[in-house]
Write a protein that holds these residues in place. Structure first.
Motif, PDB file in Angstrom:
ATOM      1  N   TRP A  58      67.356  35.595  46.496  1.00 15.16           N
ATOM      2  CA  TRP A  58      68.377  34.562  46.735  1.00 15.16           C
ATOM      3  C   TRP A  58      68.679  34.386  48.216  1.00 15.16           C
ATOM      4  N   ASP A  69      67.904  30.442  36.571  1.00 15.71           N
ATOM      5  CA  ASP A  69      67.591  29.786  35.307  1.00 15.71           C
ATOM      6  C   ASP A  69      68.003  30.639  34.099  1.00 15.71           C
ATOM      7  N   LEU A 156      58.963  38.573  42.898  1.00 15.50           N
ATOM      8  CA  LEU A 156      58.662  37.221  43.383  1.00 15.50           C
ATOM      9  C   LEU A 156      59.202  37.134  44.804  1.00 15.50           C
ATOM     10  N   PRO A 162      49.249  28.338  50.980  1.00 16.13           N
ATOM     11  CA  PRO A 162      47.798  28.477  50.762  1.00 16.13           C
ATOM     12  C   PRO A 162      47.020  27.995  51.989  1.00 16.13           C
ATOM     13  N   ILE A 195      54.106  19.918  47.625  1.00 14.09           N
ATOM     14  CA  ILE A 195      52.876  20.416  46.991  1.00 14.09           C
ATOM     15  C   ILE A 195      53.277  21.517  46.026  1.00 14.09           C
ATOM     16  N   GLY A 196      52.911  21.330  44.757  1.00 13.19           N
ATOM     17  CA  GLY A 196      53.265  22.307  43.727  1.00 13.19           C
ATOM     18  C   GLY A 196      54.305  21.741  42.788  1.00 13.19           C
ATOM     19  N   GLY A 198      55.842  24.031  40.172  1.00 16.44           N
ATOM     20  CA  GLY A 198      56.421  25.142  39.399  1.00 16.44           C
ATOM     21  C   GLY A 198      57.942  25.065  39.460  1.00 16.44           C
ATOM     22  N   SER A 200      60.192  26.214  41.486  1.00 19.95           N
ATOM     23  CA  SER A 200      60.820  25.907  42.778  1.00 19.95           C
ATOM     24  C   SER A 200      60.742  24.410  43.061  1.00 19.95           C
ATOM     25  N   ALA A 201      59.605  23.809  42.744  1.00 22.62           N
ATOM     26  CA  ALA A 201      59.433  22.369  42.954  1.00 22.62           C
ATOM     27  C   ALA A 201      60.321  21.583  42.000  1.00 22.62           C
ATOM     28  N   GLN A 203      63.059  22.338  40.758  1.00 23.64           N
ATOM     29  CA  GLN A 203      64.464  22.350  41.185  1.00 23.64           C
ATOM     30  C   GLN A 203      64.684  21.526  42.451  1.00 23.64           C
ATOM     31  N   ARG A 220      49.082  19.905  40.570  1.00 29.10           N
ATOM     32  CA  ARG A 220      47.815  20.408  40.030  1.00 29.10           C
ATOM     33  C   ARG A 220      47.947  20.652  38.526  1.00 29.10           C
ATOM     34  N   THR A 221      48.964  21.419  38.139  1.00 28.23           N
ATOM     35  CA  THR A 221      49.172  21.683  36.708  1.00 28.23           C
ATOM     36  C   THR A 221      50.593  21.273  36.342  1.00 28.23           C
ATOM     37  N   PHE A 399      54.072  32.489  44.617  1.00 26.17           N
ATOM     38  CA  PHE A 399      54.160  33.860  45.156  1.00 26.17           C
ATOM     39  C   PHE A 399      52.924  34.688  44.802  1.00 26.17           C
ATOM     40  N   ASN A 516      47.153  32.980  40.119  1.00 23.19           N
ATOM     41  CA  ASN A 516      47.544  31.868  41.002  1.00 23.19           C
ATOM     42  C   ASN A 516      47.140  32.130  42.452  1.00 23.19           C
TER      43      ASN A 516
HETATM   44  P1  NAP Z   1      54.739  28.774  40.689  1.00 21.55           P
HETATM   45  O1  NAP Z   1      55.391  28.667  39.389  1.00 21.55           O
HETATM   46  O2  NAP Z   1      53.600  29.720  40.840  1.00 21.55           O
HETATM   47  O3  NAP Z   1      54.297  27.313  41.105  1.00 21.55           O
HETATM   48  C1  NAP Z   1      53.489  27.089  42.221  1.00 21.55           C
HETATM   49  C2  NAP Z   1      52.997  25.665  42.164  1.00 21.55           C
HETATM   50  O4  NAP Z   1      52.164  25.436  43.291  1.00 21.55           O
HETATM   51  C3  NAP Z   1      52.146  25.388  40.940  1.00 21.55           C
HETATM   52  O5  NAP Z   1      52.383  24.087  40.506  1.00 21.55           O
HETATM   53  C4  NAP Z   1      50.742  25.548  41.481  1.00 21.55           C
HETATM   54  O6  NAP Z   1      49.779  24.863  40.739  1.00 21.55           O
HETATM   55  C5  NAP Z   1      50.904  24.946  42.852  1.00 21.55           C
HETATM   56  N1  NAP Z   1      49.893  25.398  43.780  1.00 21.55           N
HETATM   57  C6  NAP Z   1      49.659  26.655  44.206  1.00 21.55           C
HETATM   58  N2  NAP Z   1      48.626  26.673  45.054  1.00 21.55           N
HETATM   59  C7  NAP Z   1      48.182  25.398  45.168  1.00 21.55           C
HETATM   60  C8  NAP Z   1      47.141  24.778  45.872  1.00 21.55           C
HETATM   61  N3  NAP Z   1      46.322  25.487  46.663  1.00 21.55           N
HETATM   62  N4  NAP Z   1      46.988  23.442  45.750  1.00 21.55           N
HETATM   63  C9  NAP Z   1      47.821  22.731  44.969  1.00 21.55           C
HETATM   64  N5  NAP Z   1      48.825  23.260  44.246  1.00 21.55           N
HETATM   65  C10 NAP Z   1      49.004  24.585  44.361  1.00 21.55           C
HETATM   66  O7  NAP Z   1      55.777  29.171  41.851  1.00 21.55           O
HETATM   67  P2  NAP Z   1      57.340  28.864  41.916  1.00 21.55           P
HETATM   68  O8  NAP Z   1      57.634  27.486  41.540  1.00 21.55           O
HETATM   69  O9  NAP Z   1      57.811  29.326  43.221  1.00 21.55           O
HETATM   70  O10 NAP Z   1      57.930  29.787  40.778  1.00 21.55           O
HETATM   71  C11 NAP Z   1      57.485  31.127  40.618  1.00 21.55           C
HETATM   72  C12 NAP Z   1      58.413  31.850  39.686  1.00 21.55           C
HETATM   73  O11 NAP Z   1      59.623  32.126  40.372  1.00 21.55           O
HETATM   74  C13 NAP Z   1      58.833  31.074  38.473  1.00 21.55           C
HETATM   75  O12 NAP Z   1      57.884  31.137  37.459  1.00 21.55           O
HETATM   76  C14 NAP Z   1      60.141  31.740  38.114  1.00 21.55           C
HETATM   77  O13 NAP Z   1      59.909  32.928  37.409  1.00 21.55           O
HETATM   78  C15 NAP Z   1      60.699  32.071  39.475  1.00 21.55           C
HETATM   79  N6  NAP Z   1      61.623  31.017  39.916  1.00 21.55           N
HETATM   80  C16 NAP Z   1      62.794  30.964  39.270  1.00 21.55           C
HETATM   81  C17 NAP Z   1      63.689  30.012  39.628  1.00 21.55           C
HETATM   82  C18 NAP Z   1      64.986  30.010  38.919  1.00 21.55           C
HETATM   83  O14 NAP Z   1      65.524  30.996  38.535  1.00 21.55           O
HETATM   84  N7  NAP Z   1      65.565  28.921  38.737  1.00 21.55           N
HETATM   85  C19 NAP Z   1      63.407  29.088  40.609  1.00 21.55           C
HETATM   86  C20 NAP Z   1      62.197  29.166  41.263  1.00 21.55           C
HETATM   87  C21 NAP Z   1      61.306  30.158  40.894  1.00 21.55           C
HETATM   88  P3  NAP Z   1      49.044  25.609  39.506  1.00 21.55           P
HETATM   89  O15 NAP Z   1      50.069  25.738  38.450  1.00 21.55           O
HETATM   90  O16 NAP Z   1      47.915  24.737  39.178  1.00 21.55           O
HETATM   91  O17 NAP Z   1      48.600  26.952  40.037  1.00 21.55           O
END
Ligand code: NAP
Length: 563
Positions: A58, A69, A156, A162, A195-196, A198, A200-201, A203, A220-221, A399, A516
């Motif tokens: 945080w 979440d 995380l 990247p 870009i991305g 997941g 974080s995006a 939100q 991407r996904t 991450f 990832n």
């Molecule tokens: P993430 O879920 O791993 O998402 C990363 C995003 O970046 C994905 O869409 C990924 O695509 C994309 N990406 C990565 N490398 C790339 C590349 N070279 N080219 C294009 N796209 C690329 O990461 P995150 O959003 O930071 O979340 C990680 C975890 O943190 C979550 O699953 C959750 O557990 C936690 N989190 C929680 C909260 C919350 O509590 N509210 C908020 C944020 C994060 P692909 O899917 O195709 O790999």
């Protein structure tokens, strides 16, 4: 309300403070609670934190829209009833600033500051076999000894951009969600790329879209995302939970599978039926009830959602249809609808107006599923030969999860064994707490425990208490030593493998699998047996004087327990 502290309030170690009973690495929720427990024992302890403030995830993830979440009433310390009774959350899901206030309040309340050293990244930890202790070294030049070293580095916490071709050429502003600046970032009048897609995006995108002139999202996904239905905390709900907090926590731990017990403000034990053993009508009613509740409560829905593809398909299709209904343009909707992997095989996202954001005139979605980002140029991002010129790029790219932060510390155990070498291919850790060949070293929220699929607070509190009891048993004298042998570790790894057989988690390229990160070995990083099973195994690990561990108790510990 306490203020958020910075490194200015800290004093560097003085020369006579070079020896500790315990060194803790990491000042997030887990590390701070560990510190509290060790302080209560009156021991010499030092917590090193890389950030200039506490809070772990945080502290770093302060991007617009960052919020938890898991419901605030459930994402909070449970170990102190006075604290949980007195603290009042303002929102159903606390935002990052409120979480920072809470964690700083806890540090004040439990007087943790004197033993916290901020802005100090631990770079190495070496075990000394003859003195049976650890030397811990920081980037600031500290080098201290401790009987025990506890790595609470977060699962995380290691985020990197990247290695896109041309990254250095880009002339605009760049931001990484997990290293967001402390100063306010204003995107007004700008063309912005994210870009991305997941959590974080999901939100941050709605907030960035409101500010920016134009926003281009490179996906991407597509994720599965559920409306969080955030809002001011329902005060009646708060009262009800507080009136039964110990029981609420028990239900979270024992009845919910992963800690999400509230559904529509009611404590709702996990559903032990198969999704395909019930009628379609009953199933859809359950999914709809959870949809109306909002957030991640699907984790406590039917028991086989992550083990049976047919069951999983029922939920995936339900969510896909809901997703389509949130987007005006059917072509954009189809791009946003997640396909090709089971629902929940990547962590679900909880959103506020995520899909609706694509109905705005200033937001464009670019799918890079079949055509990855070719390169960055001085002006922007190139896909399929087309340049998207932008003033700022936000990397929400995730991450190096679970093992990333640990792997950045040079950890050397017995016989000069390097932890990264020992974990080549896949991490190994008995109960996710200790690795063979690394005596007196513990992991909090590390690999091989069930961090990925449970509410992290529940797991870390449980692990802290386990470690605390273990240390009490082993003691802190010169001889004290606790170590897991390869055999119990192998048994745990086998158990971890057995319970994950047939899991649909293997079918997605997620951070759960290390998939990832380019070059990271693909391996399941977490225990999938559920929290209650984990707790059972941990209790068994304590039985008969920690019989699965090799323990040399120090004299004072033996005396204290009467022999
Ligand atoms: P993430 O879920 O791993 O998402 C990363 C995003 O970046 C994905 O869409 C990924 O695509 C994309 N990406 C990565 N490398 C790339 C590349 N070279 N080219 C294009 N796209 C690329 O990461 P995150 O959003 O930071 O979340 C990680 C975890 O943190 C979550 O699953 C959750 O557990 C936690 N989190 C929680 C909260 C919350 O509590 N509210 C908020 C944020 C994060 P692909 O899917 O195709 O790999």
């Amino acid at each position: 309300m306490s203020s958020v502290r910075s490194s200015q309030s800290q004093h560097p170690l003085s020369a006579d403070q070079q020896d500790f009973d315990v060194v803790i690495v990491g000042g997030g929720f887990a590390g701070l609670y560990m510190l509290h427990r060790i302080q209560q024992r009156g021991l010499r302890v030092r917590l090193y934190e890389a950030g200039s403030g506490i809070g772990g995830t945080w502290f770093w993830n302060r991007y617009p829209g960052a919020r938890v979440d898991v419901e605030s009433m459930e994402y909070s310390y449970s170990f102190d009833d006075a604290l949980q009774q007195e603290w009042s959350w303002t929102e159903r899901y606390a935002g990052q600033p409120e979480l920072m206030r809470y964690i700083n309040h806890c540090a004040d309340r439990f007087n943790l500051w004197p033993n916290i050293q901020l802005s100090s990244k631990v770079t190495a930890a070496d075990y000394n076999e003859s003195t049976r202790d650890w030397r811990v070294v920081t980037d600031g030049g500290d080098s201290v000894r401790a009987k025990y070293c506890i790595l609470a580095t977060g699962f995380l916490s290691s985020g990197d951009i990247p290695k896109f071709e041309g990254l250095e050429d880009y002339q605009g502003n760049t931001y990484l969600t997990s290293r967001w600046p402390h100063e306010e970032v204003d995107f007004s009048g700008q063309r912005v790329a994210v870009i991305g897609t997941g959590s974080s995006a999901v939100q941050s995108i709605p907030h960035i879209a409101e500010q920016a002139d134009n926003l281009v999202v490179f996906q991407r996904t597509p994720p599965f995302s559920i409306p969080a239905r955030n809002g001011p905390l329902d005060t009646e709900f708060e009262k009800r939970v507080k009136a039964m907090y110990p029981e609420w926590r028990r239900l979270q731990r024992e009845e919910s599978r992963g800690g999400f017990i509230a559904v529509n403000n009611e404590p709702t034990p996990a559903n032990d039926n198969s999704a395909i053993a019930v009628s379609e009508e009953e199933r859809l009613a359950d999914y709809e009830m959870r949809w109306q509740s909002g957030g991640l409560c699907y984790y406590s829905s039917y028991i086989d959602l992550l083990t049976n593809q047919q069951s999983n398909d029922t939920l995936a299709e339900f969510i896909r249809e809901k997703t389509r209904q949130r987007v005006n343009d059917p072509e954009v909707a189809e791009l946003l609808v997640p396909k090709g992997y089971p629902i929940m095989a990547k962590r679900l996202c909880a959103d506020t107006n995520y899909y609706e954001t694509y109905n705005r005139h200033n937001v464009q979605l670019v799918s890079i599923k079949d055509a990855p980002i070719e390169k960055l140029t001085a002006n922007g991002v190139v896909v399929r030969g087309e340049e998207y010129a932008v003033d700022s790029i936000v990397f929400a790219t995730g991450f190096d999860a679970v093992t990333g932060a640990i792997s950045r510390i040079n950890v050397t155990g017995s016989n000069g064994q390097d932890l990264n070498d020992y974990w080549t291919g896949a991490p190994r850790a008995y109960l996710g707490l200790l690795s063979a060949g690394f005596p007196n070293l513990f992991f909090l929220d590390g690999p091989c425990a069930n961090g990925a699929l449970v509410s992290p607070m529940l797991l870390s509190e449980y692990q802290v208490d386990w470690i605390d009891r273990c240390l009490e048993y082993v003691g802190f004298g010169d001889d004290a030593c606790v170590e897991v042998q390869p055999e119990p570790e192998a048994d745990w790894m086998q158990h971890m493998h057995d319970v994950s057989k047939g899991s649909l988690l293997y079918l997605a390229d997620s951070w759960y699998m290390g998939a990832n990160i380019p070059g990271k070995p693909r391996a399941l990083l977490s225990y999938l047996g559920g929290l209650e099973s984990y707790r059972r195994q941990c209790r068994a690990g304590e039985a008969n004087g920690y019989e699965k561990l090799t323990v040399t108790r120090s004299a004072e510990a033996t005396l204290a327990s009467g022999g």
